[in-house]
Write a protein that holds these residues in place. Sequence first.
Motif, short mmCIF file in Angstrom:
data_model
loop_
_atom_site.label_atom_id
_atom_site.label_comp_id
_atom_site.label_asym_id
_atom_site.label_seq_id
_atom_site.Cartn_x
_atom_site.Cartn_y
_atom_site.Cartn_z
N ASN A 44 0.91 -1.29 0.03
CA ASN A 44 -0.05 -0.20 0.04
C ASN A 44 0.82 1.19 0.08
O ASN A 44 0.42 2.21 -0.70
CB ASN A 44 -1.04 -0.09 1.28
CG ASN A 44 -2.12 -0.70 0.90
OD1 ASN A 44 -2.93 -0.70 0.05
ND2 ASN A 44 -2.18 -1.82 1.67
N ARG A 45 1.98 1.38 0.70
CA ARG A 45 2.90 2.25 0.49
C ARG A 45 3.35 2.53 -0.94
O ARG A 45 3.47 3.54 -1.58
CB ARG A 45 4.18 2.19 1.35
CG ARG A 45 3.97 2.00 2.88
CD ARG A 45 3.14 3.26 3.23
NE ARG A 45 3.01 3.50 4.95
CZ ARG A 45 1.92 3.04 5.41
NH1 ARG A 45 0.96 2.35 4.78
NH2 ARG A 45 1.73 3.12 6.70
N ALA A 46 3.70 1.54 -1.50
CA ALA A 46 4.29 1.54 -3.12
C ALA A 46 2.99 1.91 -3.71
O ALA A 46 3.15 2.62 -4.82
CB ALA A 46 4.83 0.00 -3.31
N GLY A 99 0.84 6.63 -7.17
CA GLY A 99 -0.23 7.41 -7.66
C GLY A 99 -1.55 6.41 -7.50
O GLY A 99 -2.60 7.00 -8.13
N LEU A 100 -1.57 5.33 -7.17
CA LEU A 100 -2.64 4.20 -7.15
C LEU A 100 -3.53 4.56 -5.63
O LEU A 100 -2.78 4.72 -4.66
CB LEU A 100 -2.25 2.91 -7.21
CG LEU A 100 -1.58 2.63 -8.81
CD1 LEU A 100 -1.01 1.31 -8.59
CD2 LEU A 100 -2.66 2.82 -9.87
#
Length: 210
Positions: free
Chosen positions: A193-195, A200-201
């Motif tokens: 989730n950090r990635a 920008g997702l």
Amino acid sequence: MERWTRARLIEFAVTGVVITFFLRAFARYCENVIEHRQGVILHDPVLTRLPVIDFTWPTFAVLYVALFSGLGILARRPVRLTAGLQTYALMIAFRWTGMWLVSIDPPPGMIILEDPFITAFGPSVTLTRDLFFSGHTGTMCLLTFTATHKWTRAGFGVAAVIVATMILFQRVHYTFDVFAAPAFALMAWRVVNRARALAGLPNAELDIVS
């Protein structure tokens, strides 16, 4: 209910293809490398106090009922579903690394737990040394993290404890394999989730559980 936009469908499809190839490669690695590598037998004071019981069918009954229930619920939340699948792929990468680093033999008295889903992806031998860490426990924990309601989260949490307990009674894993699984599953969930946020997702962690 979230909409399945074209962009979300494409991301979901790409994620599914990547996971399929990744699972096949992981299964081949376990079959051709891990199963032929000698390790050490660990002293596990918890297992020595538990009777050996075959819980194969109850384990898969709980696991797959929870799995299909979770997928059915998440079908209405495409962001959490796709993020959950991406987390599953990263969790497999963590297991792959863990098995490469930690070479251990199965606990004495192990009753083999044959997973019909995993064997469908290629192994022609029964895996017994894919130990660190427990994939079944990690998967159940992942269902808990992705749950969209406090009651379903509680239900998946209870199911995770049940599966983990049955795995220990069956000697499929050492205790530390089982206890490490939630930590690695949570780490994978947060990393993904950090990635996603950096890319920008949508961040599924910000999709508040109702």
